[in-house]
Scaffold this active site. Structure first.
Site, PDB file in Angstrom:
ATOM      1  N   TYR A   1      39.601  36.615  34.626  1.00  0.00           N
ATOM      2  CA  TYR A   1      38.850  36.868  35.545  1.00  0.00           C
ATOM      3  C   TYR A   1      37.797  35.821  35.258  1.00  0.00           C
ATOM      4  CZ  TYR A   1      40.582  41.384  37.103  1.00  0.00           C
ATOM      5  OH  TYR A   1      41.440  42.475  37.485  1.00  0.00           O
TER       6      TYR A   1
ATOM      7  N   ASP B   1      34.015  50.708  29.918  1.00  0.00           N
ATOM      8  CA  ASP B   1      34.797  49.536  29.005  1.00  0.00           C
ATOM      9  C   ASP B   1      34.885  49.831  27.605  1.00  0.00           C
ATOM     10  OD1 ASP B   1      34.438  48.352  31.677  1.00  0.00           O
ATOM     11  OD2 ASP B   1      33.544  46.368  30.829  1.00  0.00           O
TER      12      ASP B   1
ATOM     13  N   CYS C   1      27.490  45.457  35.031  1.00  0.00           N
ATOM     14  CA  CYS C   1      27.762  45.185  36.358  1.00  0.00           C
ATOM     15  C   CYS C   1      26.356  44.661  37.076  1.00  0.00           C
ATOM     16  CB  CYS C   1      28.449  46.437  37.063  1.00  0.00           C
ATOM     17  SG  CYS C   1      28.433  46.260  38.756  1.00  0.00           S
TER      18      CYS C   1
ATOM     19  N   TYR D   1      18.003  51.865  39.848  1.00  0.00           N
ATOM     20  CA  TYR D   1      18.594  52.757  38.816  1.00  0.00           C
ATOM     21  C   TYR D   1      17.800  53.672  37.782  1.00  0.00           C
ATOM     22  CZ  TYR D   1      23.525  50.993  39.382  1.00  0.00           C
ATOM     23  OH  TYR D   1      24.746  50.861  40.017  1.00  0.00           O
TER      24      TYR D   1
ATOM     25  N   GLU E   1      36.493  32.503  37.429  1.00  0.00           N
ATOM     26  CA  GLU E   1      35.364  32.749  38.429  1.00  0.00           C
ATOM     27  C   GLU E   1      34.297  31.956  38.226  1.00  0.00           C
ATOM     28  OE1 GLU E   1      35.861  37.332  39.587  1.00  0.00           O
ATOM     29  OE2 GLU E   1      34.308  37.022  38.131  1.00  0.00           O
TER      30      GLU E   1
ATOM     31  N   HIS F   1      44.199  39.605  66.803  1.00  0.00           N
ATOM     32  CA  HIS F   1      44.456  38.164  66.952  1.00  0.00           C
ATOM     33  C   HIS F   1      43.145  37.759  67.436  1.00  0.00           C
ATOM     34  CE1 HIS F   1      46.688  34.398  67.771  1.00  0.00           C
ATOM     35  NE2 HIS F   1      46.137  34.373  68.907  1.00  0.00           N
TER      36      HIS F   1
ATOM     37  N   LYS G   1      26.838  37.707  39.249  1.00  0.00           N
ATOM     38  CA  LYS G   1      28.047  36.939  39.347  1.00  0.00           C
ATOM     39  C   LYS G   1      28.392  36.557  40.897  1.00  0.00           C
ATOM     40  CE  LYS G   1      31.763  38.483  40.557  1.00  0.00           C
ATOM     41  NZ  LYS G   1      32.897  38.784  39.271  1.00  0.00           N
TER      42      LYS G   1
ATOM     43  N   THR H   1      34.081  48.298  37.175  1.00  0.00           N
ATOM     44  CA  THR H   1      32.748  49.162  37.483  1.00  0.00           C
ATOM     45  C   THR H   1      33.208  50.251  38.208  1.00  0.00           C
ATOM     46  OG1 THR H   1      31.299  47.195  37.521  1.00  0.00           O
ATOM     47  CG2 THR H   1      30.575  49.225  38.787  1.00  0.00           C
TER      48      THR H   1
ATOM     49  N   GLU I   1      46.100  39.206  60.363  1.00  0.00           N
ATOM     50  CA  GLU I   1      47.169  39.854  61.218  1.00  0.00           C
ATOM     51  C   GLU I   1      48.535  39.278  60.774  1.00  0.00           C
ATOM     52  OE1 GLU I   1      47.644  37.731  65.262  1.00  0.00           O
ATOM     53  OE2 GLU I   1      46.283  36.214  64.542  1.00  0.00           O
TER      54      GLU I   1
ATOM     55  N   GLY J   1      37.685  36.635  27.055  1.00  0.00           N
ATOM     56  CA  GLY J   1      37.928  38.164  27.108  1.00  0.00           C
ATOM     57  C   GLY J   1      36.469  39.029  26.421  1.00  0.00           C
TER      58      GLY J   1
ATOM     59  N   CYS K   1      29.264  41.639  37.442  1.00  0.00           N
ATOM     60  CA  CYS K   1      29.428  41.695  38.927  1.00  0.00           C
ATOM     61  C   CYS K   1      28.291  41.272  39.987  1.00  0.00           C
ATOM     62  CB  CYS K   1      30.146  43.123  39.331  1.00  0.00           C
ATOM     63  SG  CYS K   1      30.795  43.880  38.088  1.00  0.00           S
TER      64      CYS K   1
HETATM   65  P1  NDP Z   1      40.474  38.647  30.776  1.00  0.00           P
HETATM   66  O1  NDP Z   1      41.287  39.452  29.914  1.00  0.00           O
HETATM   67  O2  NDP Z   1      40.691  38.802  32.144  1.00  0.00           O
HETATM   68  O3  NDP Z   1      40.910  37.107  30.371  1.00  0.00           O
HETATM   69  C1  NDP Z   1      40.793  36.452  28.935  1.00  0.00           C
HETATM   70  C2  NDP Z   1      41.106  35.099  29.000  1.00  0.00           C
HETATM   71  O4  NDP Z   1      41.114  34.465  27.709  1.00  0.00           O
HETATM   72  C3  NDP Z   1      42.836  35.308  29.265  1.00  0.00           C
HETATM   73  O5  NDP Z   1      43.159  34.162  29.872  1.00  0.00           O
HETATM   74  C4  NDP Z   1      43.426  35.078  27.475  1.00  0.00           C
HETATM   75  O6  NDP Z   1      44.686  34.557  27.530  1.00  0.00           O
HETATM   76  C5  NDP Z   1      42.421  34.178  27.307  1.00  0.00           C
HETATM   77  N1  NDP Z   1      42.175  34.229  25.615  1.00  0.00           N
HETATM   78  C6  NDP Z   1      42.151  35.486  24.812  1.00  0.00           C
HETATM   79  N2  NDP Z   1      42.107  35.242  23.611  1.00  0.00           N
HETATM   80  C7  NDP Z   1      42.011  33.799  23.469  1.00  0.00           C
HETATM   81  C8  NDP Z   1      42.058  32.929  22.518  1.00  0.00           C
HETATM   82  N3  NDP Z   1      41.791  33.438  21.059  1.00  0.00           N
HETATM   83  N4  NDP Z   1      41.966  31.668  22.509  1.00  0.00           N
HETATM   84  C9  NDP Z   1      42.065  31.406  23.889  1.00  0.00           C
HETATM   85  N5  NDP Z   1      42.178  31.937  25.070  1.00  0.00           N
HETATM   86  C10 NDP Z   1      42.112  33.359  24.845  1.00  0.00           C
HETATM   87  O7  NDP Z   1      39.078  38.710  30.091  1.00  0.00           O
HETATM   88  P2  NDP Z   1      37.509  38.340  30.932  1.00  0.00           P
HETATM   89  O8  NDP Z   1      36.848  38.087  29.820  1.00  0.00           O
HETATM   90  O9  NDP Z   1      37.961  37.312  31.650  1.00  0.00           O
HETATM   91  O10 NDP Z   1      37.123  39.734  31.737  1.00  0.00           O
HETATM   92  C11 NDP Z   1      37.049  40.786  30.880  1.00  0.00           C
HETATM   93  C12 NDP Z   1      37.307  41.933  31.890  1.00  0.00           C
HETATM   94  O11 NDP Z   1      36.396  42.152  32.807  1.00  0.00           O
HETATM   95  C13 NDP Z   1      38.445  41.720  32.653  1.00  0.00           C
HETATM   96  O12 NDP Z   1      39.978  42.155  32.073  1.00  0.00           O
HETATM   97  C14 NDP Z   1      38.034  42.739  34.001  1.00  0.00           C
HETATM   98  O13 NDP Z   1      38.549  43.798  33.702  1.00  0.00           O
HETATM   99  C15 NDP Z   1      36.550  42.749  33.922  1.00  0.00           C
HETATM  100  N6  NDP Z   1      36.161  41.610  35.069  1.00  0.00           N
HETATM  101  C16 NDP Z   1      36.520  41.737  36.213  1.00  0.00           C
HETATM  102  C17 NDP Z   1      35.961  41.060  37.411  1.00  0.00           C
HETATM  103  C18 NDP Z   1      36.171  41.356  38.511  1.00  0.00           C
HETATM  104  O14 NDP Z   1      36.601  42.585  38.967  1.00  0.00           O
HETATM  105  N7  NDP Z   1      36.207  40.241  39.623  1.00  0.00           N
HETATM  106  C19 NDP Z   1      35.196  39.800  37.097  1.00  0.00           C
HETATM  107  C20 NDP Z   1      34.994  39.641  35.540  1.00  0.00           C
HETATM  108  C21 NDP Z   1      35.642  40.362  34.671  1.00  0.00           C
HETATM  109  P3  NDP Z   1      45.865  35.267  27.885  1.00  0.00           P
HETATM  110  O15 NDP Z   1      46.194  35.467  29.428  1.00  0.00           O
HETATM  111  O16 NDP Z   1      46.845  34.291  27.486  1.00  0.00           O
HETATM  112  O17 NDP Z   1      46.017  36.641  27.050  1.00  0.00           O
END
Ligand code: NDP
Length: 457
Positions: free
Chosen positions: A180, A306, A43, A99, A184, A439, A51, A314, A444, A265, A48
Site C-alpha cells: 500500500y 494495528d 490515520c 478528537y 501510494e 449511463h 496521505k 482505520t 455501468e 511494512g 490516511c
Molecule cells: P504492506 O504489507 O502493504 O507492504 C509491505 C511491502 O514491503 C510488501 O510489498 C513487501 O513485500 C515489502 N517488504 C517487506 N519486507 C521487505 C524487506 N525486508 N525488503 C524488501 N521489501 C520488503 O505494508 P505497508 O507498509 O505498505 O502498509 C502497512 C499496512 O498499513 C497495510 O498492510 C495496510 O493494512 C495499511 N495501509 C492501508 C492503506 C489504505 O487503506 N489505503 C494505506 C497505507 C497503509 P511482499 O509483498 O513480498 O511481502
C-alpha cells in the site's frame, strides 16, 4: 464503583483507542487515555488523512495535462510544496483539536504522556512520573513504519512519518516496497513531477490483491512514468554530495536520488510497554494476541487496532474499539466481523476491492465464474490518456453469489464502498444483471458484464 482510579485506561489515542474510550465514557465508565504523540493517531496525524491530501495534490499534476484535450490552456502552472504541507498541517491541527474535544466532552481524562504497564492494573505515566490504576486496560498503541536495519545506510532513507514533513519536494525518489504505502507514495511523488523508481523484492506488486489488480496497477504505474524494478532489494545506501544518495540494489543496479523512501511494512509498537513482563502474549511480530472479543492472555487487558495486527485499517480499528466498549461497558457482547471488508489503494489510478480475489475463491469454492472488462474510460477519449480501467466480478458458480469485486480506475474506492454493501448482504450476479445501467458512467460496466471469462488455456 471499583477502588481503581479508572474503570478503563486506554494507552494510545488513535482511531481504535479514541472510539473505545469515548463510547465507554458515554456508557458511564471513568476513562483515562494516554497519548505520547498527538491525539488522532496514525490515520489522522500521519497516515490516511494527510496521505489523501497529498494524493489529491498529486492528481492535479495529471489533471492539468488532461485539461488540454478539453480546450483548457494550462500553461505555466506551478506547484509549491510548502503551501501544500502548511495547508495540510492546518487541517491536521483542526482534526486533532476535534478528537481532543470529543474525548473531553465524553468525560475522558487525557494525559499527554508515554504510558507503560507496571502490573496488570497499574499504568505509569512518564511525563508526570506517577502511576494510575484501572480495572481494565486497553492497549491501542498502533504500529510504526519498519525499515530494514541490516541495510548499511538504512537511516539515510525516510518512512511515511517523515515524508509528510519534507522541507522540499525531492526531484528523484527511490521507493522500496510493493505494498500500500510504497505504491501510494510512488504515485504521489510521480504526480507531483518527481522521477520515481520503485524497487520491489517480488514479481507482482500488491501481491495480496487479485492478480488482475496487481498486473493492472503495475502497468499503469509504468504508463505514468514510474520505473519499476522487481526481484531486487536495497543492498546499501550511501551519502553523496548535497542531498543525494546512492542506492545499490541486490541485482547490482545503482540508483541516485535525493529521497530514499522505505515502504516495506509496519510493525506493532509494543517494545518497552511492559506487556510481556506481566504475561501478555505477543506474537513473533510483537502484536498483542487477542481473542474475538479483543481480550489478551491477561483477562483485564484488551487490545484493538494495528497493535493486534489483524486487519490493519482505520475503520476496522474503530469497529474493534466499538465492539470492545459495547461488550465490556454496555453489557452487549459484540464481535468484529472481518468478512467482506472493502479496501482501497490510493494509487493513480486507484484500486477498490471487496471480498475474494480469484485465487482465494478458487481455493475455497468448487465452481468459480469470472466476469471482467478492461477498457479506456470515456473521459480519456478527449485527453489522449491511455489509462485503462479494470472491473472484475468473482462469482460462486453454484449459488450465483458475488464473492468479490475488484476495480482499478478513477473513483474505484468510491464505487467499491457502495458495492461492498451489496456484496456483504449476499448479492447475486443476477441482481447485478437486473439493475439498469446508469449511463454514461464507468460504473455501468459492472451491470452489463454478460460473458463469463474463459481463459485462453
Ligand atoms: P504492506 O504489507 O502493504 O507492504 C509491505 C511491502 O514491503 C510488501 O510489498 C513487501 O513485500 C515489502 N517488504 C517487506 N519486507 C521487505 C524487506 N525486508 N525488503 C524488501 N521489501 C520488503 O505494508 P505497508 O507498509 O505498505 O502498509 C502497512 C499496512 O498499513 C497495510 O498492510 C495496510 O493494512 C495499511 N495501509 C492501508 C492503506 C489504505 O487503506 N489505503 C494505506 C497505507 C497503509 P511482499 O509483498 O513480498 O511481502
Amino acid at each position: 464503583m471499583s477502588d481503581f482510579d479508572y474503570d478503563l485506561f486506554t494507552i494510545g489515542a488513535g482511531s481504535g483507542g479514541v472510539r473505545a474510550s469515548r463510547l465507554a465514557a458515554q456508557y458511564g465508565a471513568r476513562v483515562g487515555v494516554a497519548e505520547e504523540y498527538r491525539v488522532g493517531g496514525t490515520c489522522v496525524i500521519r497516515g490516511c488523512v494527510p496521505k489523501k491530501f497529498l494524493v489529491y495534490a498529486s492528481e492535479f499534476g495529471h489533471a492539468f495535462d488532461d485539461a488540454r484535450g478539453y480546450g483548457w490552456s494550462a500553461e505555466n502552472v506551478a506547484f509549491d510544496w510548502k503551501t501544500l504541507i502548511e495547508n495540510k498541517d492546518d487541517e491536521i491541527d483542526r482534526l486533532n483539536g476535534i478528537y481532543i474535544r470529543n474525548l473531553k466532552n465524553a468525560g475522558a481524562d487525557i494525559f499527554q504522556s508515554r504510558a507503560t504497564l507496571k502490573d496488570k492494573h497499574t499504568v505509569h505515566l512518564h511525563a508526570e512520573n506517577r502511576d494510575v490504576t484501572a480495572e481494565k486496560i486497553l492497549v491501542a498503541v498502533g504500529g510504526a513504519p519498519w525499515t530494514d536495519e541490516s541495510v548499511p545506510g538504512h537511516d539515510l532513507g525516510v518512512t511515511s512519518n517523515e515524508a509528510f514533513h519534507l522541507k522540499k519536494l525531492p526531484k528523484h525518489v527511490v521507493v522500496a516496497g510493493g505494498g500500500y504505502i510504497a505504491i501510494e507514495f510512488a504515485c504521489i511523488f510521480r504526480g507531483l513531477g518527481c522521477d520515481v523508481c520503485l524497487v520491489y523484492r517480488g514479481e507482482d506488486i500488491l501481491r495480496y490483491f487479485d492478480t488482475d489488480v496487481s498486473v493492472q496497477v503495475h502497468s499503469e504505474l509504468k504508463r505514468k512514468g514510474v520505473r519499476v524494478i522487481t526481484q531486487a532489494v536495497f543492498d546499501k545506501i550511501e551519502p553523496l554530495d548535497g542531498d543525494m544518495k546512492r542506492v545499490t540494489l541486490s541485482n547490482g543496479v545503482e540508483l541516485e536520488a535525493d529521497l530514499v523512501f522505505w515502504g516495506v511494512g509496519r510493525k506493532p509498537v509494543t517494545d518497552g510497554l511492559g506487556l510481556d513482563d506481566i504475561g501478555v502474549e505477543l506474537d513473533k511480530n510483537g502484536a498483542v494476541v487477542v481473542d474475538e472479543y479483543s481480550r489478551s492472555s491477561v483477562d483485564n487487558i484488551f487490545a484493538v487496532g494495528d497493535v493486534t495486527n489483524r486487519v490493519n485499517l482505520t475503520p476496522v480499528a474503530i469497529r474493534e474499539g466499538a465492539a470492545f466498549a459495547e461488550t465490556e461497558f454496555n453489557d452487549n457482547p459484540m464481535k468484529m466481523d472481518y468478512r467482506f471488508i472493502p479496501k482501497a489503494v490510493f494509487s493513480q489510478p486507484p484500486v477498490g476491492t471487496v471480498g475474494y480475489a480469484e485465487h482465494e475463491a478458487r481455493a475455497e469454492f468448487k465452481n468459480i465464474d469470472i466476469y471482467k472488462t478492461n477498457f479506456r474510460p470515456m473521459k480519456n477519449m478527449l485527453t489522449g490518456s491511455e489509462e485503462r480501467m479494470l472491473m472484475k466480478l468473482v462469482v460462486d458458480g453454484d449459488t450465483d453469489r458475488v464473492l468479490g469485486c475488484h476495480i482499478v480506475g478513477v473513483d474505484a474506492p468510491e464505487m467499491i464502498q457502495c458495492i461492498a454493501i451489496a456484496v456483504k448482504a449476499g448479492v447475486k450476479k443476477a441482481d447485478f444483471d437486473q439493475t439498469v445501467a446508469l449511463h454514461p458512467t464507468a460504473a455501468e460496466e459492472l451491470v452489463t458484464l454478460r460473458e463469463k471469462f474463459k481463459p485462453a488455456f
